[in-house]
Design an enzyme around this catalytic site. Structure first.
Site, PDB file in Angstrom:
ATOM      1  N   SER A 160      22.100   1.824  37.869  1.00  0.00           N
ATOM      2  CA  SER A 160      22.205   0.672  38.772  1.00  0.00           C
ATOM      3  C   SER A 160      20.901   0.414  39.519  1.00  0.00           C
ATOM      4  CB  SER A 160      23.353   0.868  39.762  1.00  0.00           C
ATOM      5  OG  SER A 160      23.238   2.118  40.414  1.00  0.00           O
ATOM      6  N   ARG A 202      32.353   8.262  34.427  1.00  0.00           N
ATOM      7  CA  ARG A 202      33.102   8.060  35.665  1.00  0.00           C
ATOM      8  C   ARG A 202      34.499   7.505  35.457  1.00  0.00           C
ATOM      9  NH1 ARG A 202      28.278   5.624  39.541  1.00  0.00           N
ATOM     10  NH2 ARG A 202      27.184   7.603  39.831  1.00  0.00           N
ATOM     11  N   HIS A 252      33.513   1.791  43.910  1.00  0.00           N
ATOM     12  CA  HIS A 252      32.103   2.167  44.045  1.00  0.00           C
ATOM     13  C   HIS A 252      31.129   1.102  43.562  1.00  0.00           C
ATOM     14  CE1 HIS A 252      28.660   4.801  44.290  1.00  0.00           C
ATOM     15  NE2 HIS A 252      28.427   4.701  42.995  1.00  0.00           N
ATOM     16  N   HIS A 268      34.259   5.492  41.896  1.00  0.00           N
ATOM     17  CA  HIS A 268      33.543   6.762  41.830  1.00  0.00           C
ATOM     18  C   HIS A 268      34.564   7.886  41.958  1.00  0.00           C
ATOM     19  CE1 HIS A 268      30.701   9.973  42.534  1.00  0.00           C
ATOM     20  NE2 HIS A 268      29.714   9.143  42.243  1.00  0.00           N
ATOM     21  N   ARG A 272      29.722   1.463  34.115  1.00  0.00           N
ATOM     22  CA  ARG A 272      28.300   1.742  34.331  1.00  0.00           C
ATOM     23  C   ARG A 272      27.996   3.225  34.167  1.00  0.00           C
ATOM     24  NH1 ARG A 272      25.299   3.560  38.603  1.00  0.00           N
ATOM     25  NH2 ARG A 272      26.935   3.299  40.180  1.00  0.00           N
ATOM     26  N   GLU A 300      23.353  13.804  35.016  1.00  0.00           N
ATOM     27  CA  GLU A 300      24.610  13.317  35.575  1.00  0.00           C
ATOM     28  C   GLU A 300      25.592  13.011  34.447  1.00  0.00           C
ATOM     29  OE1 GLU A 300      22.930  11.335  39.711  1.00  0.00           O
ATOM     30  OE2 GLU A 300      23.400  10.011  38.049  1.00  0.00           O
ATOM     31  N   LEU A 322      17.532  -2.964  47.031  1.00  0.00           N
ATOM     32  CA  LEU A 322      16.397  -2.650  46.163  1.00  0.00           C
ATOM     33  C   LEU A 322      15.976  -3.842  45.312  1.00  0.00           C
ATOM     34  CD1 LEU A 322      14.372  -0.675  44.998  1.00  0.00           C
ATOM     35  CD2 LEU A 322      16.155   0.157  43.443  1.00  0.00           C
ATOM     36  N   ASP A 358      29.451 -11.503  48.662  1.00  0.00           N
ATOM     37  CA  ASP A 358      28.947 -12.798  49.117  1.00  0.00           C
ATOM     38  C   ASP A 358      28.220 -13.579  48.023  1.00  0.00           C
ATOM     39  OD1 ASP A 358      29.880 -12.032  51.632  1.00  0.00           O
ATOM     40  OD2 ASP A 358      27.958 -11.174  52.209  1.00  0.00           O
ATOM     41  N   LYS A 385      22.350  -9.640  56.390  1.00  0.00           N
ATOM     42  CA  LYS A 385      23.363  -9.897  57.421  1.00  0.00           C
ATOM     43  C   LYS A 385      23.457  -8.823  58.493  1.00  0.00           C
ATOM     44  CE  LYS A 385      27.276  -8.667  54.428  1.00  0.00           C
ATOM     45  NZ  LYS A 385      28.512  -9.217  53.849  1.00  0.00           N
ATOM     46  N   ALA A 396      23.800  -1.341  50.225  1.00  0.00           N
ATOM     47  CA  ALA A 396      24.305  -0.211  49.443  1.00  0.00           C
ATOM     48  C   ALA A 396      23.181   0.620  48.822  1.00  0.00           C
ATOM     49  CB  ALA A 396      25.241  -0.726  48.343  1.00  0.00           C
ATOM     50  N   SER A 397      22.026   0.006  48.540  1.00  0.00           N
ATOM     51  CA  SER A 397      20.920   0.767  47.939  1.00  0.00           C
ATOM     52  C   SER A 397      20.548   1.963  48.797  1.00  0.00           C
ATOM     53  CB  SER A 397      19.691  -0.129  47.754  1.00  0.00           C
ATOM     54  OG  SER A 397      19.944  -1.195  46.883  1.00  0.00           O
TER      55      SER A 397
END
Length: 524
Positions: A383, A282, A343, A236, A378, A114, A13, A215, A33, A40-41
């Site tokens: 995120s 979390r 996570h 998570h 977080r 949440e 994202l 990376d 890659k 992950a988004s």
């Protein structure tokens, strides 16, 4: 050699947002890659946190974020990002992201709640928000004539003036491995952006895709960027526990909509750990689950949403419902077996609020960066928000910034290396790393465990460096080298912190110090 205005390493994202903001005026290369949508988004389920309701306020969102961050959030950065949330969401709506509607709400969209949030402020697309957002943006990225998409390519190392004896020149681009052609190419750019995501694959159990190998963090650190707060790896609380379901996340929103955590006998345990029960942040929830599993010798605990009407469950969690059903679990009637899993990487390359790193003309955004928003833990759904806001801010800065100077850059030289004779070494080292990181640098840590991990990392680094010097590079070698560098940063950061705070819990230092200070390691 290929030359661009902007080189973006990563296609989540953050990277897509930046690319679309600049594409009308800049020539852009986006390196990913695997395929464009494999980051992950794409996997994000819950949604994006933003103040969209008149009963909510920026101050309350800031307070919730600071509480979750356990005193380590940068308050100015937090407020800046949260104040820009609404305009970022409106941009996504303009692009056509299909957020879940709610005609009764003033925004026209459904907002969920949440853990750690005091209000319903999570805008979402059912329980597959990341997939919906990424699909919308990916279509526009693929169609834009100014964006060159380099799939099946992986960043190898950044090209910097420092390596050429001109440190003030900053970053000039990157050497990139073309996996299909099995060769290294040179990409030069006026501005380079690291948006490669986090490092969850450094652990044996993770909710992250296989692409999350640290990376950008490793490349930026090797280029001289400072790294902050790498000890804070978010686990998570609820990853599906099933032998045929690798890395499948059970969204935070399941607890937000009334899901209860239970032991095998059906009894709840969160009330004994936190007054917020299942809606605790979390870090607290993951430690509570870890405690109960170790106390009773359990393989997992259970998340139960079956007391809600079946229609409610299917409407709010269609992806989770369908995936569990494929595995023989009907979540409208049965509890979901869950375990904690690595996570999110809360730390990363130190940046300002325009995404600038310590190296001129080099930016880092998204999970690769550390802006100060996430602190020691977080807050859920902040995120994707950070990726959006900082992608837009970095684009604005790049549009007005001076370009990197043009210097003579040598092509990648592999004349002194040969083909690897034993690729099995890489596979064994990868497996060893992920296992000892899980055992020694997981949810609960001790000095002795960290010392053991540090010792093994030192051995692995020597072995991998020798392999890297003597043999031609491969995708697996590049990823393993980055994972070992990232693991080293995590362990060294954890060893520096002599307290327990947020996601870093030490049995040797169970108290929290009165003064919260970030952990900052210098670049190499």
């Amino acid at each position: 050699m290929q030359e661009y205005d902007v080189l973006i390493l990563g296609s989540g994202l953050a990277g897509m947002t930046l690319a679309l903001q600049l594409a009308d005026t800049h020539k852009i290369a986006m390196v990913t890659k695997r395929s464009l949508t494999d980051g992950a988004s794409q996997w994000a389920q819950g949604g994006i946190a933003a103040v969209l309701d008149q009963t909510d306020s920026i101050d309350e969102h800031v307070d919730d974020t600071l509480v979750a961050g356990a005193g380590l959030c940068d308050e100015a950065a937090t407020r800046f990002i949260l104040e820009h949330a609404r305009s970022a969401i409106e941009w996504l709506i303009e692009l056509g992201v299909p957020f879940t509607p709610d005609a009764a709400h003033e925004t026209g969209f459904h907002l969920t709640r949440e853990g750690g949030h005091s209000h319903r402020r999570i805008i979402h697309a059912a329980d597959a928000t990341g997939a919906a957002v990424i699909a919308t943006l990916a279509d526009k990225v693929r169609q834009h004539p100014n964006i060159t998409l380099l799939e099946q390519h992986i960043g190898l190392d950044l090209i910097t003036g420092k390596k050429l004896g001109r440190e003030e020149a900053g970053c000039l681009g990157a050497y990139v491995f073309d996996k299909q052609a099995d060769r290294v190419i040179t990409l030069l750019a006026k501005h380079t952006v690291l948006a490669t995501g986090g490092a969850g694959k450094v652990y044996l159990y993770t909710t992250n895709p296989d692409t999350a190998t640290g990376d950008g963090i490793a490349m930026g650190w090797r280029a001289g960027c400072r790294v902050a707060n790498m000890e804070f790896i978010q686990f998570h609380p609820t990853c599906l526990y099933h032998p045929h379901a690798m890395s499948f996340l059970i969204s935070e929103a399941v607890r937000g909509e009334g899901g209860l955590l239970k032991l095998p006998d059906g009894s709840r345990f969160m009330p004994a750990h936190d007054e917020r029960h299942e809606l605790a942040p979390r870090d607290i929830t993951a430690r509570a689950i870890d405690f109960e599993m170790k106390k009773y010798g359990l393989d997992c605990v259970y998340l139960d949403i079956s007391h809600q009407p079946p229609e409610f469950v299917k409407e709010h969690f269609p992806t989770i419902y369908q995936r569990c059903l494929e595995l023989g679990i009907d979540i409208t009637r049965q509890p979901i077996p869950v375990v904690p899993a690595a996570h999110y990487t809360c730390g990363g390359l130190v940046t300002d609020l325009a995404g600038r790193t310590d190296v001129a003309h080099l930016y880092a955004i998204g999970e690769t960066a550390c802006t100060g928003l996430h602190g020691a833990n977080r807050l859920a759904s902040n995120s994707l928000l950070e990726a959006l806001v900082l992608g837009r801010e970095a684009a604005e800065h790049i549009a007005a910034a001076e370009p990197a100077p043009q210097l003579a850059v040598p092509a990648w030289d592999e004349s002194q290396v040969s083909d690897a004779d034993e690729e099995v070494v890489i596979a064994h080292n990868w497996d060893e790393l992920r296992r000892f990181m899980w055992d020694y640098v997981g949810i609960v840590r001790t000095d002795k465990r960290l010392e053991r991990a540090a010792h093994r990392i030192a051995l692995l680094k020597r072995e991998i460096d020798e392999f890297y010097r003597h043999f031609r590079v491969s995708n697996d070698l590049i990823e393993l080298r980055n994972l070992v560098d990232t693991a080293d940063l995590i362990v060294r950061s954890a060893q520096v912190r002599h307290e327990s705070r947020g996601l870093h819990y030490s049995r040797d230092y169970p108290a929290t110090l009165p003064q919260a200070t970030p952990t900052i390691l210098p670049g190499r």
